[in-house]
Design an enzyme around this catalytic site. Structure first.
Site, PDB file in Angstrom:
ATOM      1  N   LYS A   1       0.846  -1.216   0.000  1.00  0.00           N
ATOM      2  CA  LYS A   1       0.000   0.000   0.000  1.00  0.00           C
ATOM      3  C   LYS A   1       0.866   1.245   0.000  1.00  0.00           C
ATOM      4  CE  LYS A   1       0.916   1.273   4.426  1.00  0.00           C
ATOM      5  NZ  LYS A   1       1.634   2.512   4.773  1.00  0.00           N
TER       6      LYS A   1
ATOM      7  N   ASP B   1      -2.462  -1.501  10.591  1.00  0.00           N
ATOM      8  CA  ASP B   1      -2.578  -1.390   9.135  1.00  0.00           C
ATOM      9  C   ASP B   1      -3.291  -2.575   8.499  1.00  0.00           C
ATOM     10  OD1 ASP B   1      -1.559   1.077   8.598  1.00  0.00           O
ATOM     11  OD2 ASP B   1       0.472   0.390   8.120  1.00  0.00           O
TER      12      ASP B   1
HETATM   13  P1  ATP Z   1       3.854  -0.598   8.111  1.00  0.00           P
HETATM   14  O1  ATP Z   1       3.814   0.323   6.938  1.00  0.00           O
HETATM   15  O2  ATP Z   1       2.675  -1.543   8.223  1.00  0.00           O
HETATM   16  O3  ATP Z   1       4.176   0.064   9.410  1.00  0.00           O
HETATM   17  P2  ATP Z   1       6.298  -1.521   6.974  1.00  0.00           P
HETATM   18  O4  ATP Z   1       5.888  -1.544   5.552  1.00  0.00           O
HETATM   19  O5  ATP Z   1       7.176  -0.403   7.376  1.00  0.00           O
HETATM   20  O6  ATP Z   1       5.057  -1.595   7.902  1.00  0.00           O
HETATM   21  P3  ATP Z   1       6.777  -4.382   7.005  1.00  0.00           P
HETATM   22  O7  ATP Z   1       7.307  -4.734   5.653  1.00  0.00           O
HETATM   23  O8  ATP Z   1       5.385  -4.780   7.306  1.00  0.00           O
HETATM   24  O9  ATP Z   1       7.024  -2.849   7.338  1.00  0.00           O
HETATM   25  O10 ATP Z   1       7.806  -5.021   8.076  1.00  0.00           O
HETATM   26  C1  ATP Z   1       7.925  -4.568   9.399  1.00  0.00           C
HETATM   27  C2  ATP Z   1       8.555  -5.704  10.222  1.00  0.00           C
HETATM   28  O11 ATP Z   1       7.587  -6.725  10.339  1.00  0.00           O
HETATM   29  C3  ATP Z   1       9.764  -6.326   9.542  1.00  0.00           C
HETATM   30  O12 ATP Z   1      10.924  -5.851  10.129  1.00  0.00           O
HETATM   31  C4  ATP Z   1       9.601  -7.822   9.742  1.00  0.00           C
HETATM   32  O13 ATP Z   1      10.513  -8.342  10.653  1.00  0.00           O
HETATM   33  C5  ATP Z   1       8.206  -8.010  10.344  1.00  0.00           C
HETATM   34  N1  ATP Z   1       7.367  -8.926   9.539  1.00  0.00           N
HETATM   35  C6  ATP Z   1       6.621  -9.909  10.035  1.00  0.00           C
HETATM   36  N2  ATP Z   1       5.952 -10.526   9.063  1.00  0.00           N
HETATM   37  C7  ATP Z   1       6.277  -9.945   7.899  1.00  0.00           C
HETATM   38  C8  ATP Z   1       5.905 -10.150   6.548  1.00  0.00           C
HETATM   39  N3  ATP Z   1       5.049 -11.116   6.192  1.00  0.00           N
HETATM   40  N4  ATP Z   1       6.426  -9.335   5.618  1.00  0.00           N
HETATM   41  C9  ATP Z   1       7.272  -8.350   5.980  1.00  0.00           C
HETATM   42  N5  ATP Z   1       7.676  -8.116   7.245  1.00  0.00           N
HETATM   43  C10 ATP Z   1       7.179  -8.893   8.218  1.00  0.00           C
END
Ligand code: ATP
Length: 320
Positions: free
Chosen positions: A10, A150
């Site tokens: 997203k 989220d």
């Molecule tokens: P958000 O925008 O929802 O705050 P983000 O995009 O910054 O999140 P994600 O890619 O969701 O971050 O990853 C955040 C942390 O979640 C990562 O450091 C990882 O260790 C953990 N994580 C757990 N499951 C997953 C997954 N399926 N995909 C990615 N990261 C994951």
């Protein structure tokens, strides 16, 4: 007996940050849209019917989620999608066979594109289907906020206006056509770190200011618009303060012709918006142009729930 689903990453077309609530989460107002840059999830019964968690281990290839197994190269530690499977089993009482969920990551990790949340939402859609429940089953909406702020907005992917700390989700009609140039960063940012930096920088708006921005966003959306003045991410200065290389990506997106460039969510991914029906093609062209400097540069476009729908056949007697 294999189900697949795409889990769109997203972006936040706007994100206005409010004060911290009693539960420690920030109030926000955000327009979120899912993009065609998506993880690919496959759900199948665990071969042999017995947990393989011990054999696979909890390294960077997979982790155990109760009796189910999640294989997700590139993500270490507990996987939010595994937590989604466990939560579904616990609350629904479904006793289907042990499952293997394989996630092919395409959405950059810890990058502000909600990849983990999207995977958790897709895991809910998949296991609900396996259990004989529809994508619109109210249980999914009940479980989603327990998994993360989220997740609710990604259960039925489409453009949404979110409020509260992300749990108040209002579906929107399709937004004016546009494409999105996605510039991933070699760095990762932790979402809590970015919110803490935002507090240090004094970025949160008062409740009155946040309400005023929400009213402006709602009025613009009612006209079918989202004007440049509202394409603002309040977390951007916080993300830039922690990851200064974001500035070069913002400049590159603008120089490549993006009408607007902003940090996605808590960053550090940068998204360049190309407005108009030709926007998706223009975003693809810009991604090709920038790929030498920004490996992983991708042209994307907004997607809907049909894009993320569960596909395949599941013939579990427990579902009947
Ligand atoms: P958000 O925008 O929802 O705050 P983000 O995009 O910054 O999140 P994600 O890619 O969701 O971050 O990853 C955040 C942390 O979640 C990562 O450091 C990882 O260790 C953990 N994580 C757990 N499951 C997953 C997954 N399926 N995909 C990615 N990261 C994951």
């Amino acid at each position: 007996m294999t189900l697949t689903a795409l889990a769109p990453g997203k972006t936040n077309l706007c994100l206005f940050l409010g004060e911290t609530r009693a539960d420690g989460l920030h109030e926000l107002v955000s327009v979120i849209e899912p993009l065609s840059l998506a993880d690919e999830l496959t759900l199948e019964p665990l071969p042999g019917g017995a947990p393989l968690a011990a054999a696979v281990g909890a390294g960077d290839m997979g982790c155990a989620a109760g009796e189910d197994e999640v294989v997700c190269a590139g993500v270490e530690g507990p996987n939010l999608a595994g937590e989604a499977l466990a939560a579904f089993r616990a609350v629904s009482g479904w006793e289907g066979p042990p499952l293997r969920l394989t996630i092919a990551k395409r959405v950059p990790v810890a990058a502000g594109m909600g990849g983990g949340s999207g995977d958790a939402a897709a895991a809910l859609r998949l296991v609900a289907h396996a259990a004989g429940r529809g994508a619109g089953d109210p249980l999914l909406a009940q479980l989603a906020p327990l998994l993360g702020a989220d997740v609710p907005s990604q259960v039925a992917p489409g453009p949404v206006l979110v409020g509260g700390a992300g749990e108040d989700v209002r579906p929107l009609p399709p937004l004016p056509p546009h494409g999105a140039l996605v510039l991933p960063s070699p760095h990762a940012l932790s979402t809590p770190d970015v919110f803490r930096a935002a507090d240090r920088l004094g970025l949160p708006r008062s409740a009155a200011e946040l309400a005023a921005r929400r009213a402006e966003v709602e009025a613009a959306l009612a006209r079918g618009e989202l004007p440049a003045a509202l394409l603002v991410n309040d977390l951007e200065p916080a993300a830039r303060s922690l990851c200064p290389s974001i500035d070069a990506a913002l400049a590159a997106a603008r120089a490549a012709g993006a009408d607007h460039a902003l940090v996605s969510g808590s960053g550090p991914t940068v998204v360049g918006l190309f407005l108009g029906p030709d926007g998706p093609a223009a975003a693809e062209d810009a991604a090709r142009e920038l790929r030498d400097r920004f490996p992983g540069a991708t042209g994307a476009h907004p997607v809907d729930a049909a894009f993320a729908a569960v596909r395949g056949v599941w013939d579990d007697p427990q579902s009947a």
